[in-house]
Design a protein around this motif. Structure first.
Motif, PDB file in Angstrom:
ATOM      1  N   LEU A 160      38.782  50.078  44.177  1.00 56.14           N
ATOM      2  CA  LEU A 160      40.542  49.837  43.841  1.00 56.14           C
ATOM      3  C   LEU A 160      41.461  50.269  44.345  1.00 56.14           C
ATOM      4  O   LEU A 160      41.837  49.674  44.739  1.00 56.14           O
ATOM      5  CB  LEU A 160      40.530  51.159  42.155  1.00 56.14           C
ATOM      6  CG  LEU A 160      39.331  50.023  40.859  1.00 56.14           C
ATOM      7  CD1 LEU A 160      39.257  51.123  39.922  1.00 56.14           C
ATOM      8  CD2 LEU A 160      39.391  48.876  40.666  1.00 56.14           C
ATOM      9  N   GLU A 199      41.035  49.925  48.131  1.00 54.02           N
ATOM     10  CA  GLU A 199      40.492  50.159  49.513  1.00 54.02           C
ATOM     11  C   GLU A 199      40.939  51.665  50.206  1.00 54.02           C
ATOM     12  O   GLU A 199      41.799  51.396  50.793  1.00 54.02           O
ATOM     13  CB  GLU A 199      40.851  49.013  50.015  1.00 54.02           C
ATOM     14  CG  GLU A 199      39.389  48.705  50.976  1.00 54.02           C
ATOM     15  CD  GLU A 199      40.236  46.782  51.731  1.00 54.02           C
ATOM     16  OE1 GLU A 199      41.031  46.103  50.994  1.00 54.02           O
ATOM     17  OE2 GLU A 199      39.410  46.799  52.607  1.00 54.02           O
ATOM     18  N   ASP A 232      46.739  47.716  48.308  1.00 59.64           N
ATOM     19  CA  ASP A 232      45.289  47.532  47.910  1.00 59.64           C
ATOM     20  C   ASP A 232      44.840  48.673  46.960  1.00 59.64           C
ATOM     21  O   ASP A 232      44.160  48.889  46.685  1.00 59.64           O
ATOM     22  CB  ASP A 232      44.056  47.542  49.399  1.00 59.64           C
ATOM     23  CG  ASP A 232      44.318  45.620  49.284  1.00 59.64           C
ATOM     24  OD1 ASP A 232      44.666  45.029  48.953  1.00 59.64           O
ATOM     25  OD2 ASP A 232      42.942  45.794  50.183  1.00 59.64           O
ATOM     26  N   ASP A 292      44.562  49.979  43.683  1.00 60.36           N
ATOM     27  CA  ASP A 292      45.038  49.033  42.189  1.00 60.36           C
ATOM     28  C   ASP A 292      44.030  50.021  41.270  1.00 60.36           C
ATOM     29  O   ASP A 292      43.180  49.689  40.999  1.00 60.36           O
ATOM     30  CB  ASP A 292      43.851  47.819  42.188  1.00 60.36           C
ATOM     31  CG  ASP A 292      45.154  46.888  43.642  1.00 60.36           C
ATOM     32  OD1 ASP A 292      46.088  46.670  43.044  1.00 60.36           O
ATOM     33  OD2 ASP A 292      43.983  45.864  44.137  1.00 60.36           O
ATOM     34  N   PHE A 321      37.336  45.356  36.825  1.00 62.19           N
ATOM     35  CA  PHE A 321      36.436  44.552  37.194  1.00 62.19           C
ATOM     36  C   PHE A 321      37.244  43.265  37.901  1.00 62.19           C
ATOM     37  O   PHE A 321      37.091  42.873  38.865  1.00 62.19           O
ATOM     38  CB  PHE A 321      35.548  43.425  36.226  1.00 62.19           C
ATOM     39  CG  PHE A 321      34.603  43.377  36.773  1.00 62.19           C
ATOM     40  CD1 PHE A 321      33.691  43.160  37.403  1.00 62.19           C
ATOM     41  CD2 PHE A 321      34.710  41.515  36.800  1.00 62.19           C
ATOM     42  CE1 PHE A 321      32.229  42.446  38.048  1.00 62.19           C
ATOM     43  CE2 PHE A 321      33.732  40.249  36.940  1.00 62.19           C
ATOM     44  CZ  PHE A 321      32.584  41.259  37.605  1.00 62.19           C
ATOM     45  N   ASP A 322      38.749  43.426  37.465  1.00 66.29           N
ATOM     46  CA  ASP A 322      39.461  42.421  37.954  1.00 66.29           C
ATOM     47  C   ASP A 322      40.286  42.683  38.966  1.00 66.29           C
ATOM     48  O   ASP A 322      40.997  42.275  40.210  1.00 66.29           O
ATOM     49  CB  ASP A 322      40.741  41.876  36.367  1.00 66.29           C
ATOM     50  CG  ASP A 322      40.323  41.880  35.587  1.00 66.29           C
ATOM     51  OD1 ASP A 322      39.265  40.452  36.220  1.00 66.29           O
ATOM     52  OD2 ASP A 322      40.845  41.439  34.594  1.00 66.29           O
ATOM     53  N   ALA A 323      39.995  44.057  39.501  1.00 64.42           N
ATOM     54  CA  ALA A 323      40.815  44.575  41.070  1.00 64.42           C
ATOM     55  C   ALA A 323      40.121  45.084  41.671  1.00 64.42           C
ATOM     56  O   ALA A 323      39.895  45.562  43.640  1.00 64.42           O
ATOM     57  CB  ALA A 323      41.420  45.645  40.907  1.00 64.42           C
ATOM     58  N   LEU A 324      38.739  44.635  42.012  1.00 64.05           N
ATOM     59  CA  LEU A 324      37.551  44.970  42.337  1.00 64.05           C
ATOM     60  C   LEU A 324      36.797  44.701  44.134  1.00 64.05           C
ATOM     61  O   LEU A 324      37.819  42.893  43.871  1.00 64.05           O
ATOM     62  CB  LEU A 324      36.020  44.533  42.125  1.00 64.05           C
ATOM     63  CG  LEU A 324      35.221  45.732  41.237  1.00 64.05           C
ATOM     64  CD1 LEU A 324      33.825  45.240  40.369  1.00 64.05           C
ATOM     65  CD2 LEU A 324      35.481  46.805  40.749  1.00 64.05           C
ATOM     66  N   LYS A 325      37.574  44.581  45.227  1.00 63.67           N
ATOM     67  CA  LYS A 325      37.168  44.287  46.392  1.00 63.67           C
ATOM     68  C   LYS A 325      36.133  44.169  47.287  1.00 63.67           C
ATOM     69  O   LYS A 325      35.483  45.462  48.264  1.00 63.67           O
ATOM     70  CB  LYS A 325      38.726  44.578  47.163  1.00 63.67           C
ATOM     71  CG  LYS A 325      40.125  44.524  46.519  1.00 63.67           C
ATOM     72  CD  LYS A 325      40.892  46.050  47.007  1.00 63.67           C
ATOM     73  CE  LYS A 325      42.126  46.058  46.353  1.00 63.67           C
ATOM     74  NZ  LYS A 325      41.218  47.211  45.346  1.00 63.67           N
ATOM     75  N   ARG A 376      34.786  43.278  50.275  1.00 63.70           N
ATOM     76  CA  ARG A 376      35.285  44.193  51.174  1.00 63.70           C
ATOM     77  C   ARG A 376      35.031  45.044  51.356  1.00 63.70           C
ATOM     78  O   ARG A 376      35.358  45.340  52.631  1.00 63.70           O
ATOM     79  CB  ARG A 376      36.742  42.957  52.101  1.00 63.70           C
ATOM     80  CG  ARG A 376      37.126  43.995  51.569  1.00 63.70           C
ATOM     81  CD  ARG A 376      38.547  43.635  52.045  1.00 63.70           C
ATOM     82  NE  ARG A 376      38.819  41.953  50.945  1.00 63.70           N
ATOM     83  CZ  ARG A 376      38.679  40.773  51.350  1.00 63.70           C
ATOM     84  NH1 ARG A 376      39.556  40.497  52.386  1.00 63.70           N
ATOM     85  NH2 ARG A 376      39.427  39.930  50.181  1.00 63.70           N
ATOM     86  N   ASN A 385      29.248  39.112  47.469  1.00 57.19           N
ATOM     87  CA  ASN A 385      30.381  39.249  48.455  1.00 57.19           C
ATOM     88  C   ASN A 385      31.303  38.812  47.316  1.00 57.19           C
ATOM     89  O   ASN A 385      32.700  38.560  47.585  1.00 57.19           O
ATOM     90  CB  ASN A 385      30.374  37.383  49.618  1.00 57.19           C
ATOM     91  CG  ASN A 385      30.461  36.217  48.667  1.00 57.19           C
ATOM     92  OD1 ASN A 385      29.497  36.658  47.396  1.00 57.19           O
ATOM     93  ND2 ASN A 385      30.727  34.939  49.084  1.00 57.19           N
ATOM     94  N   ILE A 386      31.479  38.244  45.852  1.00 55.20           N
ATOM     95  CA  ILE A 386      32.277  38.464  45.124  1.00 55.20           C
ATOM     96  C   ILE A 386      31.973  39.694  43.236  1.00 55.20           C
ATOM     97  O   ILE A 386      30.755  40.198  44.074  1.00 55.20           O
ATOM     98  CB  ILE A 386      32.262  36.923  44.245  1.00 55.20           C
ATOM     99  CG1 ILE A 386      30.813  36.641  43.548  1.00 55.20           C
ATOM    100  CG2 ILE A 386      33.192  35.684  45.174  1.00 55.20           C
ATOM    101  CD1 ILE A 386      30.903  34.465  43.393  1.00 55.20           C
ATOM    102  N   ALA A 387      32.308  40.323  42.891  1.00 55.13           N
ATOM    103  CA  ALA A 387      32.465  40.801  42.318  1.00 55.13           C
ATOM    104  C   ALA A 387      31.073  40.133  40.949  1.00 55.13           C
ATOM    105  O   ALA A 387      30.531  41.016  40.570  1.00 55.13           O
ATOM    106  CB  ALA A 387      33.454  40.932  40.954  1.00 55.13           C
TER     107      ALA A 387
END
Lengths: 392, 387
Positions: free
Chosen positions: A79, A81, A88, A90, A105-109, A111, A148-150
């Protein structure tokens, strides 16, 4: 593709035992055979193979430790990073005291290097929650540390609703010269929204109902008992306030941080409380942390509470989860329960004890091979499997 | 007016085919071939020059940005959800950039409000030849612009808006779409008489699936947030910018989500641009994603649209797909492929004549036709009156 771990010391059924063989297939654990069971039965080898396994990948784990992947039941991974600026961050949404509709969930990064760090620290699953600035902060999610994606990492998109008690909301809104500046105010905000949500639920069942309200929609699963209430509370009285509200609204509540839990251990025991304790390695940076101690875990466990440890990453780095468990051992907790506090117990608390937190047949193959005892901080992770895939 | 281009090269199945003639009549392409005989008003002897469809930039703020002034009509800094903003009301057809666009061979642009607010307004399709926006906007409601990530967060910080995180941006957008769904449902049920709400009215075509959600997103997580929301509300989706889209090319291909890619010829002046690469287009296209280039004017000068395609070729993209990404693919993404993007009988008379290969940046634009209106930019070009 089959993976077979042979020999080694496995943490199985709550204790360290000699392993004969652990088989991973299609992301699940399909077989566990102990050396002792072989010895007892006096049989040479477990069931004969029906066909020749050509694709099996066998790893000799002699002298190595095999554990389920650790679980941190309260983090903010990605949230904010690591090593990056405001763009970054969040963490806390500032558009109101109650933001039940914002979702971590909408702010997971994915990377964020913390995910990799987690795997190196033997952590394969984490709950990720919004911050504790707002009395109602938003929705928590549960993910594995891969993908690579949530969507590739997700276990539950929305697993709980974050509430905050005590100093944080007071400080944040006090500094803005806004309500609430007191613990009473924080509790009032929470009650107000829960009350609204209850009435909204009733109203929604009538024919006249036409227009949805997103904040109240977000609270419905909580009111209906489908997701947990996650109460950020350090001080004993804040924990009790949280419990009071949970009783009033019939919420399924987990206590997060629970720094002074040991001062009300009898009560928590009576409530069969579930507590996610930590980050005990942080400093006593605010008054509500003044009684912080590594003994809390043992005291609560002795009273029958289900206790998990947390790093609260990035408050304390995620690799520190096993270190936190080791610190509890140094302060008197037995090794087995310390390990349970980062495996089985967080799985129970997150409602995932049918698939995570243990090495059992049918469970997710989240398996970590340690070079030495996992609570010896010098030990490194030699290999990490998530859903049967070797990720380290 | 009728115009014929004689002895010209036109793109055909991946190469340029010489010796062709193209006839434009009443604003449309009337005929393409080598054997056209027709009396026309203007005959252009092209001497094997290159004729391509008028270029299309599928994302710009052309006409909203006001050249050489410090103020613009792009963003509303004190409002967050403004789906009812219409580019029609802000476009300046006599802005210098309109001439720049024509000189760059661009006949059509998607024009939208800025990407600094969660929901900023309507996307319209504009031709560059008109005298007024009412004539120039060939499709007014072609999408709704939404934005995710660092730019929205940064703007919110600067403008002291009441939201601060990615979670908050998604929440605001969801809240608005939920309202719009219910508003539309109410509107359909005849029993309920209700006062109209202008922002909700603007969202109805989106909710009905008639137009696309145009989501400005650079990073993977921001693109995924857009996809998630589009799935939840069953919306058509186009990704704008897509700096990291190549990292999830498979996801975009599977869900059939096009990308309006760019501006790539900019420095990495924000963190979210860190993974920017000219290889994106090829990676995405190889995976099966529809890609159009954009220069996001005034993010980059409108003349750089051709450069974006040429740069992608430098990084491995083939000529056919590079050219398609500034002609027929943007037409498809904008939903106007039955009118634009190809040299084909019946399509709009939008053509650009270049002195050399159009993706060789040294080639100059000699003439542009938009809806049959001829603009000549070269004194050497032989334009004669027909008989």
């Amino acid at each position: 593709m089959k993976t077979i771990l042979e020999k080694g010391i496995v943490f199985y059924q709550g204790k360290f035992q000699e392993l004969e063989k652990l088989v991973i297939e299609k992301g699940k654990i399909t077989e566990i055979t102990l050396a002792s069971s072989k010895a007892k039965k006096g049989k040479p080898v477990p069931p004969p193979k029906k066909k020749v396994e050509t694709s099996a990948n066998t790893i000799d784990c002699s002298d190595l430790y095999i554990l389920p992947g650790f679980i941190d039941a309260h983090t903010h991974i990605s949230l904010e990073e690591e090593g990056v600026g405001w763009y970054d961050a969040d963490f806390n949404e500032s558009f109101g005291l109650a933001t039940p509709h914002v979702r971590a969930f909408d702010a997971l990064k994915m990377r964020d290097r913390a995910f990799k760090d987690a795997l190196h620290g033997g952590v394969t699953t984490a709950m990720i929650t919004p911050g504790s600035a707002n009395p109602i902060g938003g929705q928590c999610c549960i993910v594995k540390m891969v993908g690579n994606i949530a969507e590739a990492a997700v276990i539950k998109e929305s697993s709980g609703m974050k509430f905050a008690f005590g100093e944080n909301p007071k400080r944040v809104y006090g500094e803005q010269k806004k309500f609430p500046c007191t613990r009473m105010g924080t509790a009032a905000v929470i009650r107000e929204w829960l009350m609204k949500a209850q009435d909204y639920l009733k109203r929604k069942k009538t024919k006249e109902f036409k227009e949805r309200e997103i904040k109240l929609e977000a609270l419905l699963p909580l009111i209906e008992g489908k997701i947990q209430a996650r109460a950020h509370a350090h001080q004993a009285d804040d924990i009790i306030t949280a419990y009071r509200i949970a009783q009033e609204f019939n919420l399924d509540m987990v206590f997060d941080h629970c720094t002074e839990g040991h001062l009300i251990a009898k009560e928590l025991g009576k409530w069969k409380a579930r507590a996610v304790v930590g980050p005990t390695f942080s400093s006593r940076s605010k008054p509500e942390l003044r009684n912080k101690t590594f003994e809390t875990v043992e005291i609560l466990m002795d009273e029958g509470c289900i206790v998990a440890l947390t790093t609260d990453h990035p408050v304390m780095p995620i690799e520190g989860l096993s270190v936190a468990a080791a610190m509890c051992v140094r302060h008197g907790l037995d090794e087995e329960r310390a390990i349970k506090a980062i495996t089985e117990n967080p799985a129970i608390i997150l409602g995932l004890d049918k698939r995570l937190g243990k090495l059992e047949v049918g469970y997710d193959a989240d398996v970590v091979i340690w070079e030495g005892h996992p609570l010896d901080t010098r030990s490194r992770t030699k290999a990490v499997f998530v859903d049967g895939n070797k990720v380290i | 007016m009728s115009i014929i281009f004689n002895n010209v090269r036109i793109p055909m199945s991946g190469t340029f085919f010489p010796g062709q003639k193209v006839l434009v009549e009443k604003g449309k392409i009337a005929s393409v071939g080598s054997m056209i005989r027709k009396n026309v008003e203007k005959v252009i002897e092209c001497e094997q020059k290159y004729l391509i469809p008028g270029l299309i930039d599928a994302h710009s703020h052309l006409g909203l940005f006001e050249s050489s002034t410090s103020v613009d009509d792009i963003s509303e800094p004190f409002a967050d959800i403004t789906p009812h903003l219409r580019p029609l009301d802000g476009i300046k057809m006599r802005d210098r950039a309109m001439e720049d666009a024509r000189r760059a061979g661009i006949s059509t642009c998607m024009v939208c409000p800025g990407s600094e607010r969660p929901i900023s307004g309507i996307c319209s399709i504009l031709k560059t030849n008109g005298n007024s926006a009412d004539v120039g906007l060939i499709v007014e409601q072609a999408g709704i612009l939404m934005s995710f990530g660092e730019q929205v967060k940064g703007a919110a910080r600067k403008g002291e808006r009441p939201y601060a995180t990615r979670m908050g941006v998604s929440a605001l957008i969801r809240e608005t779409l939920m309202k719009a769904q219910d508003y539309y449902a109410l509107k359909q049920s005849k029993k309920m008489v209700k006062d109209r709400e202008i922002d909700m009215e603007a969202l109805i075509p989106l909710i009905k699936g008639e137009v696309a959600m145009r989501a400005c997103a650079h990073r993977v997580e921001d693109i995924m947030a857009a996809i998630r929301i589009a799935d939840e509300f069953k919306l058509k989706l186009v990704i704008e910018y897509g700096t990291e889209a190549h990292m999830i090319a498979a996801v975009l291909a599977e869900k059939n989500i096009p990308v309006v890619l760019g501006p790539t010829l900019i420095p990495r002046f924000r963190y979210e641009l860190n993974e920017k690469t000219f290889e994106s287009a090829k990676i995405l296209m190889d995976a099966g994603v529809d890609v159009a280039f954009t220069c996001d004017y005034p993010g980059l000068p409108i003349e750089t649209l051709r450069v974006a395609a040429a740069m992608a070729m430098q990084y491995g993209l083939d000529e056919r797909r590079a050219l398609a990404a500034i002609t027929d693919v943007p037409a498809k993404i904008l939903g106007v492929s039955e009118r634009l993007g190809k040299i084909k009988k019946g399509l709009d008379g939008d053509l650009a004549l270049f002195s050399g290969h159009p993706l060789d940046i040294r080639s100059r634009l000699e003439a542009l036709v938009v809806d049959g209106d001829l603009f000549v930019f070269s004194d050497d070009l032989k334009v004669e009156a027909g008989n």
